[in-house]
Design an enzyme around this catalytic site. Structure first.
Site, PDB file in Angstrom:
ATOM      1  N   GLU A 269      -1.771   5.830  13.250  1.00  0.00           N
ATOM      2  CA  GLU A 269      -1.536   6.956  12.499  1.00  0.00           C
ATOM      3  C   GLU A 269      -1.650   8.403  13.468  1.00  0.00           C
ATOM      4  OE1 GLU A 269      -3.320   7.230   8.675  1.00  0.00           O
ATOM      5  OE2 GLU A 269      -1.797   8.563   8.038  1.00  0.00           O
TER       6      GLU A 269
ATOM      7  N   HIS B 126      -9.506   2.148  -1.109  1.00  0.00           N
ATOM      8  CA  HIS B 126      -8.081   1.870  -0.854  1.00  0.00           C
ATOM      9  C   HIS B 126      -7.442   1.255  -2.433  1.00  0.00           C
ATOM     10  CE1 HIS B 126      -3.987   0.824   0.290  1.00  0.00           C
ATOM     11  NE2 HIS B 126      -4.643   0.393   1.645  1.00  0.00           N
TER      12      HIS B 126
ATOM     13  N   CYS C 101       0.839  -1.244   0.045  1.00  0.00           N
ATOM     14  CA  CYS C 101       0.049  -0.059   0.009  1.00  0.00           C
ATOM     15  C   CYS C 101       0.811   1.257  -0.004  1.00  0.00           C
ATOM     16  CB  CYS C 101      -1.131  -0.143   1.136  1.00  0.00           C
ATOM     17  SG  CYS C 101      -1.873  -1.361   1.307  1.00  0.00           S
TER      18      CYS C 101
ATOM     19  N   HIS D  21      -2.867   7.966   5.501  1.00  0.00           N
ATOM     20  CA  HIS D  21      -3.136   6.812   5.091  1.00  0.00           C
ATOM     21  C   HIS D  21      -4.619   6.494   5.308  1.00  0.00           C
ATOM     22  CE1 HIS D  21      -1.650   3.319   3.130  1.00  0.00           C
ATOM     23  NE2 HIS D  21      -1.894   2.419   4.373  1.00  0.00           N
TER      24      HIS D  21
ATOM     25  N   PHE E  76       1.423  -2.690   4.886  1.00  0.00           N
ATOM     26  CA  PHE E  76       1.772  -3.982   5.233  1.00  0.00           C
ATOM     27  C   PHE E  76       2.939  -4.399   5.189  1.00  0.00           C
ATOM     28  CE2 PHE E  76      -2.650  -6.087   5.197  1.00  0.00           C
ATOM     29  CZ  PHE E  76      -3.120  -5.604   6.068  1.00  0.00           C
TER      30      PHE E  76
ATOM     31  N   LYS F 169      -9.532   8.118   1.030  1.00  0.00           N
ATOM     32  CA  LYS F 169     -10.093   6.626   0.966  1.00  0.00           C
ATOM     33  C   LYS F 169     -11.506   6.333   0.930  1.00  0.00           C
ATOM     34  CE  LYS F 169      -5.634   4.147   1.686  1.00  0.00           C
ATOM     35  NZ  LYS F 169      -4.735   5.130   2.074  1.00  0.00           N
TER      36      LYS F 169
END
Lengths: 403, 87
Positions: free
Chosen positions: A305, A331, A162, A294, A390, A326
Site C-alpha cells: 500500500e 479489521h 475486505c 487499508h 483478498f 484498524k
C-alpha cells in the site's frame, strides 16, 4: 450528472455505539482491541479482537426482531437508524420508491451459522430454528433496513471480502450520481467474532497475537473487529431543497482487480484504483490531504500500500497524512471501509486526523507520515479511503469537504 | 532416512507438484517454487500428519523459532517438536 453528498451517519463498533463516541475515541487514540469474550475462546490461539462490548440487544429490539436479527443485522439496523435520524429525511415522500439500501458484508450471519452448526454437528440434533436461513443470508441486514424505513428502490448486499463496504458505497455513489436514486443508505457491517470466524482466520497465520500495529516495523498481523457504519448518500440538490445538512461530498470512486493472486496484493491494482478514483473526482494528487489506509498490519499489505501511494502521489507523498484506524477498531472485514469512512469525515468536518495507534518503530518500507499514536490537527480539503481485499479486489473512494 | 523425513518430503513434494524423489534435504522452499500461501499449506499438512503445533506467523517468518531455511532444516525442526511436544 448530479453531485452526491453525505447527510447522515451512524455506527456501532468496538470504540462506541455512535458516531460522536467514535470521533471522540479517534481523537483520543483509544484502542478498542482487547481479550475476546466469546464461547470456546479457550480453544483459539488468537485471543484478542475489537469486540462490541455490553451490547444490550434485548433493550434495543423486541422478541420478534431478535428471532430474525443476527448480530450483524442488529449492528447494521442501529447504525442505519442513527443515519436516518441525523439526515432528517421525510420517509413519507414518494421518492422513497426509488431510494434504497446498499451494504457491504463478507460473512453473513455468522453467529447464526456457528450456533446452528453446533446444534447439528456437535450436539447431534436434527432440528434447527425455522429462521436460520433468513438470519444468516448476507442480504438480511439490507432487507430489514429497507423494511424499517420503507425504502423501496435498489436494495442489495455487496460481498467482496475486505473491500465489500467500499464497493457498496461506490455503487451507491454511482446510483445517486446517475439520478437513479434520490438517496441510498449505504455502508457495511460484519460480526465475524465467532469461534468459527476466528478459527478460519487463524488458519491463514496472518493474525497478530498482541496488537494491530499497521506500518510499524514490528507489526505482526491483523486483528479482527466487528460492527457497522451506515451513511445517507443523497443527491445534493435534493438535500439542499429540503434544507438537509451536508456533512461532506462524495466526489470519486474507482474499482480494479489485481487479477494476480488470491491473497497477495499487487501494487499495480492499488495504484490503478487510487488513480482512477482521483480521475473520477477530477482531482490532482496534491489536493489530497488525508488517506485512510487499508493498513491491515500485515507485512504484505502495508508494504504494498505504501509503495502504491508513493507511486500515485510522487513528491506529494511526503505531505500526505496516512493513517490506519484498524489499529483502534480492528479489521471489520466486509464492514471495515464504512467505519473507516468515518475517519475521513472527521478529517474533513473537524480538521482532526485519526492516528495509527500501536506504532512503536518506523519502517523504511512504510516511509510515509502515518500519524503515529496521537491525533493531529490539519485542514483537509480532500480525503481518500482505500480498501484492498483478498482476491485482489480494490475499491477507493474520494470525499471532499462540504462547500 | 526416517519415516518422518519421508512423510515431510511427500507433503512438500505434493505441494510443489514434484515427485518425492526430486526433493532433497538441501533445497529451499524458493528452490521448490513454493510461495507464502503454499508454505502455510505445507505447514498445516505437517501439523496434521504429526499432530504437532508449529509456531509460524506469515507476517514475521524470520522471527519464528522454527527453521524453514531448507527441507532438511524443516525435518530436523519437526523431529525436535515431536520430541518436545510428546514430552
Amino acid at each position: 450528472m448530479g453531485r452526491v453528498v453525505i447527510t447522515g451517519t451512524g455506527t456501532v463498533n468496538a470504540l462506541a455505539n455512535d458516531v460522536a463516541g467514535t470521533f471522540a475515541a479517534f481523537c483520543a487514540g483509544t484502542c478498542g482491541i482487547g481479550p475476546l469474550d466469546i464461547r470456546d475462546a479457550d480453544r483459539l490461539s488468537i485471543q484478542i479482537g475489537a469486540q462490541v462490548r455490553g451490547w444490550d440487544c434485548e433493550a434495543r429490539f423486541d422478541r420478534a426482531q431478535l428471532s430474525l436479527f443476527d448480530r450483524v443485522t442488529q449492528f447494521a439496523v442501529v447504525a442505519a437508524q442513527q443515519a436516518m435520524e441525523q439526515s432528517g429525511l421525510d420517509l413519507t415522500l414518494p421518492e422513497t420508491a426509488r431510494a434504497g439500501v446498499i451494504l457491504g458484508n463478507a460473512g453473513g450471519g455468522m453467529t447464526t451459522t456457528d450456533d446452528n452448526f453446533r446444534t447439528v454437528y456437535e450436539e447431534g440434533k436434527n432440528r434447527v430454528h425455522p429462521f436460520v436461513v433468513p438470519r444468516l443470508m448476507n442480504s438480511a441486514a439490507a432487507s430489514h433496513i429497507s423494511m424499517i424505513h420503507g425504502l423501496r428502490g435498489p436494495t442489495f448486499t455487496v460481498s467482496t471480502a475486505c473491500a465489500s463496504a467500499n464497493h457498496a458505497m461506490g455503487l451507491a455513489f454511482q446510483l445517486v450520481k446517475s439520478g437513479a436514486a434520490p438517496f441510498v443508505l449505504t455502508g457495511g457491517a460484519e460480526a465475524m467474532l465467532t469461534f468459527g470466524g476466528i478459527k478460519a482466520w487463524e488458519g491463514l497465520r496472518v493474525m497478530a497475537r498482541d496488537a494491530c500495529r499497521p506500518f510499524s516495523r514490528d507489526r505482526s498481523g491483523m486483528v479482527q473487529g466487528e460492527g457497522a457504519a451506515v451513511f445517507v448518500f443523497e443527491d445534493r440538490d435534493h438535500a439542499l431543497a429540503r434544507g438537509g445538512t451536508i456533512l461532506a461530498e462524495v466526489t470519486g470512486f474507482a474499482m480494479t482487480a489485481d487479477a494476480s493472486d488470491i491473497v497477495m496484493p499487487s501494487i499495480d491494482g492499488a495504484v490503478r484504483a487510487i488513480r482512477g478514483a482521483l480521475d473520477d473526482a477530477g482531482l490532482a494528487g496534491p489536493e489530497v490531504g488525508y488517506i485512510n489506509a487499508h493498513g491491515t498490519g500485515t507485512a504484505a499489505n502495508d508494504r504494498t500500500e505504501c509503495a502504491a501511494i508513493r507511486q500515485v502521489f510522487g513528491a506529494h507523498s511526503g505531505k500526505l497524512l496516512v493513517s490506519s484506524t484498524k489499529s483502534m477498531h480492528g479489521h471489520v472485514i466486509g464492514g471495515t471501509g464504512a467505519i473507516e469512512l468515518l475517519a475521513c469525515l472527521m478529517a474533513l468536518q473537524d480538521g482532526v486526523i485519526a492516528p495509527t495507534v500501536g506504532h512503536q518503530e518506523d519502517d523504511p518500507e512504510c516511509d510515509l507520515d502515518v500519524v503515529p499514536n496521537v491525533a493531529r490537527r490539519a485542514q483537509v480539503e480532500v480525503a481518500v479511503s482505500n480498501a484492498f481485499a483478498f482476491g485482489g479486489l480494490n475499491a477507493v473512494l474520494v470525499l471532499r469537504r462540504a462547500d | 532416512m526416517s519415516s518422518i523425513a519421508d512423510t515431510i518430503i511427500a507433503i512438500i513434494a505434493e505441494n510443489a507438484m514434484l515427485d518425492p524423489a526430486e526433493v532433497t534435504a538441501d533445497m529451499t522452499f524458493q528452490d521448490l517454487g513454493i510461495d507464502s500461501l503454499g508454505l502455510v499449506e505445507a505447514i498445516f499438512a505437517i501439523e496434521e500428519a504429526f499432530n504437532i503445533s508449529i509456531p509460524f506467523n506469515a507476517n514475521e517468518p524470520g522471527k519464528s523459532d522454527f527453521d524453514l531455511s531448507s527441507v532438511g532444516a524443516v525435518i530436523a525442526a519437526v523431529e525436535g517438536l515431536i520430541r518436545q511436544q510428546a514430552a
